[in-house]
Each structure stands twice: as C-alpha cells, then as structure tokens.
Design a protein around this motif. Structure first.
Motif, PDB file in Angstrom:
ATOM      1  N   THR A   1       0.827  -1.188   0.000  1.00  0.00           N
ATOM      2  CA  THR A   1       0.000   0.000   0.000  1.00  0.00           C
ATOM      3  C   THR A   1       0.869   1.248   0.000  1.00  0.00           C
ATOM      4  O   THR A   1       2.003   1.226   0.463  1.00  0.00           O
ATOM      5  N   ALA A   2       0.255   2.335  -0.478  1.00  0.00           N
ATOM      6  CA  ALA A   2       0.972   3.613  -0.536  1.00  0.00           C
ATOM      7  C   ALA A   2       1.421   4.066   0.848  1.00  0.00           C
ATOM      8  O   ALA A   2       2.467   4.691   1.007  1.00  0.00           O
ATOM      9  N   THR A   3       0.630   3.734   1.872  1.00  0.00           N
ATOM     10  CA  THR A   3       0.909   4.200   3.222  1.00  0.00           C
ATOM     11  C   THR A   3       1.973   3.379   3.933  1.00  0.00           C
ATOM     12  O   THR A   3       2.522   3.826   4.943  1.00  0.00           O
ATOM     13  N   ALA A   4       2.254   2.173   3.443  1.00  0.00           N
ATOM     14  CA  ALA A   4       3.126   1.279   4.198  1.00  0.00           C
ATOM     15  C   ALA A   4       4.196   0.634   3.326  1.00  0.00           C
ATOM     16  O   ALA A   4       5.298   1.153   3.195  1.00  0.00           O
ATOM     17  N   CYS A   5       3.895  -0.512   2.716  1.00  0.00           N
ATOM     18  CA  CYS A   5       4.938  -1.300   2.053  1.00  0.00           C
ATOM     19  C   CYS A   5       5.548  -0.603   0.843  1.00  0.00           C
ATOM     20  O   CYS A   5       6.755  -0.708   0.611  1.00  0.00           O
ATOM     21  N   VAL A   6       4.757   0.110   0.071  1.00  0.00           N
ATOM     22  CA  VAL A   6       5.305   0.849  -1.065  1.00  0.00           C
ATOM     23  C   VAL A   6       6.155   2.015  -0.566  1.00  0.00           C
ATOM     24  O   VAL A   6       7.280   2.225  -1.030  1.00  0.00           O
ATOM     25  N   ARG A   7       5.622   2.753   0.365  1.00  0.00           N
ATOM     26  CA  ARG A   7       6.349   3.924   0.874  1.00  0.00           C
ATOM     27  C   ARG A   7       7.681   3.530   1.512  1.00  0.00           C
ATOM     28  O   ARG A   7       8.717   4.151   1.243  1.00  0.00           O
TER      29      ARG A   7
END
Length: 242
Positions: free
Chosen positions: A171-177
């Motif tokens: 997710t954009a908020t966690a694993c991707v970021r």
C-alpha cells in the motif's frame, strides 16, 4: 465513501497540495532524482490477499482492476521486451499463532492482521495471475513492510547493475512507501509509478504520492515509465559509443 465525498476529499487534498508546494519549493524540496541507465521493476504485494476481494488486506478494487493491474501489464510488457529485471514481492508468515513464544511475524501482528497471510495457503500470497511472473523473473518473500528490510534485494539489484527502481504495488501508506524510502537510502534512483500504486483508505494514495514526490522519489505516469523502459537501452548504448 460516495462519489460526492470522494470529490470533496480530492478538492481538499488539492488545496492542501497547492499550499504545501509553495512551502516546499521555497525551502528547496521537490528536487528530481531522475531516471538512470539500468532500471528494474519492483512490484510490492500485488498478491491475491491484496488484489482480490474478501481479505482484511484487500485494496480499492476499482483502482486495482481499472488502473493498477492494467498499468502493471503495460510495465511488464515493456520490461520483458527490453530485458529489464522484474522482482515480484509478496508477504507471508510460517508461524501465525499470535500466542506462540516465537514467530516470524515479530511484533507487527500487534498492529495489523498479518496472521491471516499464512505461508501454508499459497493462494493468498501468490502473485495475482493477471500479472503472474514468467521465467527469469524473481518472486521474493518479505516479512516486514519494506522490500529491503531483512532481504537480499539490494544485493540482487547491484549484482545486476541496476541503478533505478520503478516501484509499484500496495500500500501507498506502508509497504510501497517504506520500499521507496529504503531504496533511496540504499543508493537507487527511485521512481514511483503513479497509476500502479494503491491503498485501501480514501485519499491515502494521493497524499502519500505527493509527499513521496517531495522527499523520496520522482512520481511518474505509466506512460512516462513505459517510454523510459522502451528507450533506455538505446540511450545507454548511444552514450557508451560516444
């Protein structure tokens, strides 16, 4: 959220972005890291537990089906046609008993329901069949948010001469970021592919991509990234010949 609510959220976010951009630019943020000479595609957690309905980790299905998966298919086509490395990243755990004295979940299960992604249930952590890996592509299992934390990803990329990572997934908020932040920290040029990054919370993608673009990566469209993937080999060859 209704369409009206989403439009109002988008309007409010855009207003915040405009105000923040003025502050960032006055203070020297939003610089460009740029594309390099040797790219790799890093696809984060585009596995069934995240891409298909019915799981606690399921992300926005409209965005997944209409933007993320089609965009990924275009990126994969360009990588495969031009010989660029592709790493599919997924997440699963062998010891999912939260009361166990030892577990490969560490403490993350105290915050989110990672215990539902059981290594025994391969269908959960298998990469979505619409973007399934082919021979020559690597599927990497991670245990934490970042694709770099506790894995051999940086070493694999350096061994292949990679200097640029195109990051997609959820997710954009966690694993991707966190993957993007650690990728930059490890010395790779970081590119976030706008239409191929998702989340499950309204507004999360827009805000995180805006903030990432200011501090940790260049955010580019699928069109821009596909064009780069199709042309970078020719550009590198021309520079080497000069």
């Amino acid at each position: 959220m209704s369409d009206v609510d989403n439009k109002e959220l988008d309007r409010m976010l855009q207003k915040a972005f405009e105000a923040s951009t003025k502050i960032y630019q006055e203070r020297g943020f939003q610089r460009r890291v740029g594309f390099g000479k040797r790219p790799a595609l890093i696809s984060v957690d585009l596995a069934n537990a995240w891409t298909r309905p019915g799981n606690p980790f399921t992300c926005d299905q409209e965005a997944m089906d209409k933007e993320i998966i089609p965009g990924m298919q275009r990126l994969l086509e360009a990588c495969r046609a031009n010989g660029h490395p592709v790493i599919h990243v997924t997440t699963a755990y062998e010891i999912t008993d939260r009361n166990a004295g030892f577990t490969d979940m560490g403490l993350w299960h105290c915050k989110i329901p990672i215990d539902v992604v059981d290594l025994k249930n391969k269908d959960l952590w298998a990469i979505d069949s619409r973007i399934a890996p082919i021979e020559g592509e690597y599927t990497m299992l991670k245990k934490r948010a970042s694709s770099f934390h506790g894995t051999g990803l940086a070493g694999l990329l350096r061994a292949a001469g990679v200097d640029t990572i195109l990051v997609t997934g959820v997710t954009a908020t966690a694993c991707v970021r966190t993957t993007i932040c650690d990728g930059l920290a490890d010395g790779f040029r970081t590119i976030a592919v706008r239409e191929c990054i998702g989340d499950r919370v309204p507004g999360a993608v827009a805000w995180n991509l805006y903030d990432i673009d200011a501090k940790f990566a260049d955010v580019h469209s699928v069109d821009e990234c596909v064009d780069y993937l199709n042309k970078v080999n020719d550009t590198a060859s021309r520079i080497a010949a000069e």
